[in-house]
Write a protein that holds these residues in place. Structure first.
Motif, PDB file in Angstrom:
ATOM      1  N   SER A 135      -5.977 -15.554 -24.863  1.00 47.95           N
ATOM      2  CA  SER A 135      -6.303 -14.792 -23.907  1.00 47.95           C
ATOM      3  C   SER A 135      -5.151 -13.857 -23.272  1.00 47.95           C
ATOM      4  CB  SER A 135      -6.048 -15.641 -22.144  1.00 47.95           C
ATOM      5  OG  SER A 135      -4.703 -15.905 -22.273  1.00 47.95           O
ATOM      6  N   VAL A 136      -4.719 -12.850 -24.146  1.00 48.10           N
ATOM      7  CA  VAL A 136      -3.936 -12.212 -23.899  1.00 48.10           C
ATOM      8  C   VAL A 136      -4.024 -10.795 -23.874  1.00 48.10           C
ATOM      9  CG1 VAL A 136      -0.930 -11.473 -23.740  1.00 48.10           C
ATOM     10  CG2 VAL A 136      -1.755 -13.722 -23.683  1.00 48.10           C
ATOM     11  N   TYR A 137      -3.915  -9.913 -23.035  1.00 49.75           N
ATOM     12  CA  TYR A 137      -4.357  -7.908 -23.618  1.00 49.75           C
ATOM     13  C   TYR A 137      -3.451  -7.256 -22.408  1.00 49.75           C
ATOM     14  CZ  TYR A 137      -9.040  -9.448 -24.406  1.00 49.75           C
ATOM     15  OH  TYR A 137      -9.870 -10.004 -24.857  1.00 49.75           O
ATOM     16  N   ILE A 138      -2.505  -6.382 -23.456  1.00 41.77           N
ATOM     17  CA  ILE A 138      -1.820  -5.291 -22.519  1.00 41.77           C
ATOM     18  C   ILE A 138      -2.532  -4.349 -21.839  1.00 41.77           C
ATOM     19  CG2 ILE A 138       0.055  -3.612 -22.802  1.00 41.77           C
ATOM     20  CD1 ILE A 138       0.897  -6.554 -23.425  1.00 41.77           C
ATOM     21  N   VAL A 139      -2.024  -4.336 -20.244  1.00 39.11           N
ATOM     22  CA  VAL A 139      -3.172  -3.474 -19.984  1.00 39.11           C
ATOM     23  C   VAL A 139      -2.028  -2.257 -19.058  1.00 39.11           C
ATOM     24  CG1 VAL A 139      -4.090  -2.984 -17.713  1.00 39.11           C
ATOM     25  CG2 VAL A 139      -4.210  -4.585 -18.736  1.00 39.11           C
ATOM     26  N   LEU A 140      -2.626  -1.012 -19.824  1.00 37.00           N
ATOM     27  CA  LEU A 140      -2.101   0.643 -19.436  1.00 37.00           C
ATOM     28  C   LEU A 140      -2.327   1.339 -18.308  1.00 37.00           C
ATOM     29  CD1 LEU A 140      -0.954   2.011 -23.239  1.00 37.00           C
ATOM     30  CD2 LEU A 140       0.195   0.017 -21.651  1.00 37.00           C
ATOM     31  N   ALA A 141      -1.485   1.920 -16.843  1.00 35.70           N
ATOM     32  CA  ALA A 141      -1.864   2.331 -16.128  1.00 35.70           C
ATOM     33  C   ALA A 141      -1.359   4.145 -15.739  1.00 35.70           C
ATOM     34  CB  ALA A 141      -1.919   2.053 -14.802  1.00 35.70           C
ATOM     35  N   ASP A 151      -9.888  -2.818 -12.519  1.00 29.82           N
ATOM     36  CA  ASP A 151     -10.226  -2.890 -11.622  1.00 29.82           C
ATOM     37  C   ASP A 151      -9.526  -2.252 -10.172  1.00 29.82           C
ATOM     38  OD1 ASP A 151     -13.078  -3.413 -12.087  1.00 29.82           O
ATOM     39  OD2 ASP A 151     -12.909  -4.825 -11.444  1.00 29.82           O
ATOM     40  N   LEU A 152      -8.249  -3.585  -9.339  1.00 24.36           N
ATOM     41  CA  LEU A 152      -7.394  -2.624  -8.863  1.00 24.36           C
ATOM     42  C   LEU A 152      -6.463  -1.789  -8.944  1.00 24.36           C
ATOM     43  CD1 LEU A 152      -5.547  -3.829  -6.759  1.00 24.36           C
ATOM     44  CD2 LEU A 152      -3.959  -5.073  -8.166  1.00 24.36           C
ATOM     45  N   LEU A 153      -6.330  -1.614 -10.613  1.00 25.66           N
ATOM     46  CA  LEU A 153      -5.359  -0.433 -10.867  1.00 25.66           C
ATOM     47  C   LEU A 153      -5.775   0.972 -11.320  1.00 25.66           C
ATOM     48  CD1 LEU A 153      -3.651  -1.974 -13.150  1.00 25.66           C
ATOM     49  CD2 LEU A 153      -2.298  -1.294 -11.515  1.00 25.66           C
ATOM     50  N   LYS A 154      -7.357   0.991 -11.440  1.00 26.17           N
ATOM     51  CA  LYS A 154      -7.901   2.563 -11.420  1.00 26.17           C
ATOM     52  C   LYS A 154      -8.257   2.119  -9.398  1.00 26.17           C
ATOM     53  CE  LYS A 154     -10.909   1.525 -15.508  1.00 26.17           C
ATOM     54  NZ  LYS A 154     -12.227   0.949 -15.843  1.00 26.17           N
ATOM     55  N   ASP A 155      -8.939   1.480  -9.414  1.00 28.28           N
ATOM     56  CA  ASP A 155      -8.891   1.925  -7.282  1.00 28.28           C
ATOM     57  C   ASP A 155      -7.515   2.425  -6.465  1.00 28.28           C
ATOM     58  OD1 ASP A 155     -11.728   0.767  -7.327  1.00 28.28           O
ATOM     59  OD2 ASP A 155     -10.534  -1.297  -6.557  1.00 28.28           O
ATOM     60  N   LYS A 156      -6.892   2.257  -7.475  1.00 29.90           N
ATOM     61  CA  LYS A 156      -4.903   2.882  -6.836  1.00 29.90           C
ATOM     62  C   LYS A 156      -4.744   4.110  -7.476  1.00 29.90           C
ATOM     63  CE  LYS A 156      -4.242  -0.836  -4.174  1.00 29.90           C
ATOM     64  NZ  LYS A 156      -4.109  -0.991  -2.852  1.00 29.90           N
ATOM     65  N   GLY A 157      -5.673   4.521  -8.935  1.00 29.20           N
ATOM     66  CA  GLY A 157      -5.781   5.897  -8.579  1.00 29.20           C
ATOM     67  C   GLY A 157      -5.279   6.331 -10.382  1.00 29.20           C
ATOM     68  N   ASP A 203       0.794  -1.198   0.150  1.00 31.72           N
ATOM     69  CA  ASP A 203       0.082   0.385   0.192  1.00 31.72           C
ATOM     70  C   ASP A 203       1.244   1.217  -0.542  1.00 31.72           C
ATOM     71  OD1 ASP A 203      -2.861  -1.965  -0.326  1.00 31.72           O
ATOM     72  OD2 ASP A 203      -2.333  -1.244   2.605  1.00 31.72           O
ATOM     73  N   GLU A 204       1.535   0.957   1.105  1.00 27.08           N
ATOM     74  CA  GLU A 204       2.400   2.751   0.802  1.00 27.08           C
ATOM     75  C   GLU A 204       3.644   2.724  -0.557  1.00 27.08           C
ATOM     76  OE1 GLU A 204       5.540  -0.590   1.749  1.00 27.08           O
ATOM     77  OE2 GLU A 204       3.479  -0.235   2.616  1.00 27.08           O
ATOM     78  N   ASN A 205       3.597   1.856  -1.137  1.00 26.43           N
ATOM     79  CA  ASN A 205       4.313   1.879  -2.622  1.00 26.43           C
ATOM     80  C   ASN A 205       2.838   2.339  -3.877  1.00 26.43           C
ATOM     81  OD1 ASN A 205       7.054   1.738  -1.460  1.00 26.43           O
ATOM     82  ND2 ASN A 205       6.542  -0.499  -1.211  1.00 26.43           N
ATOM     83  N   TRP A 206       2.628   2.531  -3.626  1.00 22.48           N
ATOM     84  CA  TRP A 206       1.293   3.146  -4.955  1.00 22.48           C
ATOM     85  C   TRP A 206       1.436   3.940  -5.118  1.00 22.48           C
ATOM     86  CZ3 TRP A 206      -0.031  -0.442  -8.262  1.00 22.48           C
ATOM     87  CH2 TRP A 206      -0.750  -2.159  -8.430  1.00 22.48           C
ATOM     88  N   PRO A 207       1.653   5.234  -4.749  1.00 22.60           N
ATOM     89  CA  PRO A 207       1.923   6.674  -4.913  1.00 22.60           C
ATOM     90  C   PRO A 207       2.829   6.681  -5.260  1.00 22.60           C
ATOM     91  CG  PRO A 207       0.921   6.683  -2.651  1.00 22.60           C
ATOM     92  CD  PRO A 207       0.871   4.717  -3.144  1.00 22.60           C
TER      93      PRO A 207
END
Length: 261
Positions: free
Chosen positions: A252-258, A231-237, A206-210
């Motif tokens: 099944s393979v997708y690329i997710v960019l956050a 959903d996880l990445l959206k929840d982390k801002g 938790d302390e490292n997400w920012p």
């Protein structure tokens, strides 16, 4: 940086003339093409000298080399658990990215050890989480999209399964990597770990997400993995987008960019 570097299996020449250590000429060629065309590596204007890139599932280090070519001066920490593949990664860093840090560990949600599965016929599919059904689905999808006929697909699949190596590897977490290497900001976290991506994200802490600005993660949509990752990445801002490259259509393979603002 390593204390000792095992001899590489083979040498291969990239289109730019650099000699790269690798395990399979065809795999090296394909991976370099994918890296050069990657949807998350071709847009690097937000990286600059001094930024930190953590490359999880680094393979031969081609993604790391590509980033450092485009943005000279970036700091790279690259993790690769497979013994043979890591030997090549370490050699490639010594030859072409001497400031890079090569780590011979898997990355997951907690430190320790785990059983690792390695496929000599295609080392890019080595994994902590075996799933024969998902592997077959993705191999069939890729080969079909490349125009390979059914007989050749069957032969490839049998060859892929013919030799399998399993051994125990050390496991670290993103949180440990950040602490051990004194990382203030992770400017790009790249993850390609064949179905262990959610475990890697769970080990951020938790302390490292920012601290994290950008994430590029290959997600296998098994057991709602894509929705869970988004959903996880959206929840982390993060602002999140995803897409499936043409070669993986039907797989099944997708690329997710956050990204953060």
């Amino acid at each position: 940086m390593t204390e000792s570097i095992p001899d590489p299996a083979e040498n291969h020449t990239l289109p730019d003339g650099r000699v790269i250590s690798g395990l399979n000429a065809e795999t090296t060629k394909i991976v370099w093409h994918e890296v050069s065309e990657s949807i998350y590596l071709t847009d690097l204007q937000h990286l600059r000298a001094g930024d930190t890139v953590i490359d999880i599932g680094a393979h031969l280090g081609l993604s790391s080399l590509f980033v450092s070519d485009r943005v000279p001066g970036v700091r790279v920490i690259a993790c690769e658990p497979a013994r043979a593949t890591y030997a090549c990664l370490a050699r490639n860093f010594a030859d072409h990215l001497p400031g890079g840090i090569a780590v011979n560990k898997a990355v997951a949600d907690r430190p320790g050890t785990a059983e690792f599965t390695f496929y000599p016929a295609d080392e890019t599919m080595a994994t902590l989480q075996e799933d024969e059904g998902d592997d077959q689905r993705n191999i069939e999808a890729v080969l079909t999209n490349l125009g390979v006929d059914a007989a050749e697909q069957a032969a490839y699949w049998e060859n892929f399964r013919a030799e399998v190596e399993r051994y125990t590897v050390p496991v670290t977490t993103v949180a440990e990597l950040i602490a051990e290497h004194g990382v203030e900001t992770v400017d790009l976290l790249k993850i390609d770990v064949e179905r262990s991506e959610l475990a890697v994200l769970a080990g951020v802490g938790d302390e490292n997400w920012p601290r994290i600005r950008n994430i590029a993660v290959e997600v296998h949509d098994v057991d709602d993995g894509l929705a869970r990752a988004v959903d996880l990445l959206k929840d982390k801002g993060f602002q999140v987008e995803y897409q499936q490259q043409e070669v993986f259509k039907g797989g099944s393979v997708y690329i997710v960019l956050a990204r953060r603002d």
